[in-house]
Write an enzyme that holds these catalytic residues in place. Sequence first.
Site, PDB file in Angstrom:
ATOM      1  N   SER A 103       0.804  -1.233   0.000  1.00 35.11           N
ATOM      2  CA  SER A 103       0.000   0.000   0.000  1.00 35.11           C
ATOM      3  C   SER A 103       0.826   1.266   0.000  1.00 35.11           C
ATOM      4  O   SER A 103       0.270   2.366   0.007  1.00 35.11           O
ATOM      5  CB  SER A 103      -0.912   0.038   1.230  1.00 35.11           C
ATOM      6  OG  SER A 103      -1.732  -1.090   1.239  1.00 35.11           O
ATOM      7  N   THR A 205      -1.804   2.677   4.279  1.00 38.84           N
ATOM      8  CA  THR A 205      -1.169   4.000   4.241  1.00 38.84           C
ATOM      9  C   THR A 205      -0.499   4.291   5.570  1.00 38.84           C
ATOM     10  O   THR A 205      -1.117   4.095   6.622  1.00 38.84           O
ATOM     11  CB  THR A 205      -2.248   5.081   4.031  1.00 38.84           C
ATOM     12  OG1 THR A 205      -2.817   4.857   2.764  1.00 38.84           O
ATOM     13  CG2 THR A 205      -1.692   6.480   4.129  1.00 38.84           C
ATOM     14  N   THR A 223       1.494   6.957   0.619  1.00 39.42           N
ATOM     15  CA  THR A 223       0.652   5.833   0.178  1.00 39.42           C
ATOM     16  C   THR A 223       0.783   5.594  -1.323  1.00 39.42           C
ATOM     17  O   THR A 223       1.180   6.508  -2.071  1.00 39.42           O
ATOM     18  CB  THR A 223      -0.833   6.130   0.499  1.00 39.42           C
ATOM     19  OG1 THR A 223      -1.613   4.968   0.277  1.00 39.42           O
ATOM     20  CG2 THR A 223      -1.390   7.250  -0.366  1.00 39.42           C
ATOM     21  N   ARG A 233      -6.362   9.021 -10.150  1.00 35.74           N
ATOM     22  CA  ARG A 233      -7.058   9.205  -8.860  1.00 35.74           C
ATOM     23  C   ARG A 233      -6.056   9.599  -7.766  1.00 35.74           C
ATOM     24  O   ARG A 233      -4.987   9.017  -7.624  1.00 35.74           O
ATOM     25  CB  ARG A 233      -7.776   7.896  -8.492  1.00 35.74           C
ATOM     26  CG  ARG A 233      -8.556   7.941  -7.175  1.00 35.74           C
ATOM     27  CD  ARG A 233      -7.737   7.421  -6.009  1.00 35.74           C
ATOM     28  NE  ARG A 233      -8.539   7.308  -4.782  1.00 35.74           N
ATOM     29  CZ  ARG A 233      -8.022   7.052  -3.588  1.00 35.74           C
ATOM     30  NH1 ARG A 233      -6.747   6.882  -3.442  1.00 35.74           N
ATOM     31  NH2 ARG A 233      -8.815   6.964  -2.541  1.00 35.74           N
ATOM     32  N   THR A 256      -6.107   7.070   7.604  1.00 37.87           N
ATOM     33  CA  THR A 256      -5.944   5.981   6.653  1.00 37.87           C
ATOM     34  C   THR A 256      -7.342   5.493   6.302  1.00 37.87           C
ATOM     35  O   THR A 256      -8.286   5.719   7.053  1.00 37.87           O
ATOM     36  CB  THR A 256      -5.091   4.842   7.255  1.00 37.87           C
ATOM     37  OG1 THR A 256      -4.947   3.801   6.286  1.00 37.87           O
ATOM     38  CG2 THR A 256      -5.706   4.259   8.504  1.00 37.87           C
ATOM     39  N   GLY A 257      -7.465   4.837   5.167  1.00 37.60           N
ATOM     40  CA  GLY A 257      -8.778   4.334   4.789  1.00 37.60           C
ATOM     41  C   GLY A 257      -9.282   4.955   3.512  1.00 37.60           C
ATOM     42  O   GLY A 257      -8.501   5.538   2.746  1.00 37.60           O
TER      43      GLY A 257
HETATM   44  N1  ASP Z   1      -6.135   6.725   2.283  1.00 35.54           N
HETATM   45  C1  ASP Z   1      -5.545   6.075   1.144  1.00 35.54           C
HETATM   46  C2  ASP Z   1      -6.202   6.575  -0.098  1.00 35.54           C
HETATM   47  O1  ASP Z   1      -7.407   6.689  -0.124  1.00 35.54           O
HETATM   48  C3  ASP Z   1      -5.623   4.613   1.143  1.00 35.54           C
HETATM   49  C4  ASP Z   1      -5.621   3.910   2.429  1.00 35.54           C
HETATM   50  O2  ASP Z   1      -5.240   4.415   3.464  1.00 35.54           O
HETATM   51  O3  ASP Z   1      -6.034   2.783   2.408  1.00 35.54           O
HETATM   52  O4  ASP Z   1      -5.518   6.768  -1.066  1.00 35.54           O
END
Ligand code: ASP
Length: 347
Positions: A103, A205, A223, A233, A256-257
């Site tokens: 990631s 991330t 990330t 994106r 994160t997320g």
């Molecule tokens: N926050 C990151 C993103 O949306 C991805 C992640 O943390 O899973 O790019």
Amino acid sequence: MNFPKVFYLREVFFNISTMFNRRDFVRSSVLAALATAVSCKPKPTSVQKSNPHSKKGKPVVLATWDNRNATTAAMKALQEGGSALDAVEAGARVPEADPNDTSVGYGGFPDRDGHVTLDACIMDHRGNTGAVCFLEGIKHPISVARKVMEQTPHNMLCGSGALAFAREMGFPEENLLTEKSRRAWEQWLEEKEYRPVINIERHDTIGILALDAQGKLCGACTTSGMAFKMSGRVGDSPIIGAGLFVDSQVGGACATGLGELVTQTLGSFLIVELMRQGYSPQAACEEAVVRIINRAKAAGVEEYQAGFLALSKDGEHGAYAVVKGFNYALYQNEQNRVYEAGYKLSL
Ligand code: ASP
């Protein structure tokens, strides 16, 4: 003959001014009473809720997920006399260089066209910021973000511009798509299902916050973004206020997320502002998660994960996520440990 008129006018003026004065007096008394009532009212305990693992004490390093190697590198940088900024950069570089971390950085899952594109940002204790997004071929986007902050008059460079700048700064170019990530992408191509998945593997991330012994607080976030995303994106991670925000006078936060939801609620900025208003780091993270959940409902998003970390200027921390599965590393008082964060929704 003029006398009475002047007198009359004076009377009227006197009466009006008295009326106004009285009205002002009444109004200011009411306002003062209200202000006293509000300031005397104890803050609800939910606003001051503390994290079960939170202690005070500096220095401290806090990172999303089980990134204990990153918190170790960051603490080492502090112990060797580095700044909090050196610490977060050193920490973020650990998963960036790790081919097994799918990631972040080298070995990150590619977009749906097979390109590994990276996003990162960094923020120092003075409020300076640097970021890169949609950057390809550079293993350490966090270090490029720091150069953007320190060597350019800008906050963020993107895509080919970011790459040209990285080359100019002497960063080596390399292929970041590992065999493991290429295979995962080829497997994904068979179904080409494009939707966010609650899968810890796809949400790694690293957001990292460091508070040095002098109370300087800095943060970094890096990330490869959502696995198999559309080309171009960009998520929350390089966006100051979304994936990361720091104000040394108050505290810092990182996320994160699912980046779309974190960006729509400016989660990290929100957390720092809530802490400024007296929320504990834990209560602020919980409120940010509630905003995400409300936003997801409004947007009709069904499955997602988002998690936040917060660190106050005193070294107290908070952590919270939408669903179970978010953990984090805390290096404080000479102990480097991983903890499970609390969560709001049970599946
Ligand atoms: N926050 C990151 C993103 O949306 C991805 C992640 O943390 O899973 O790019």
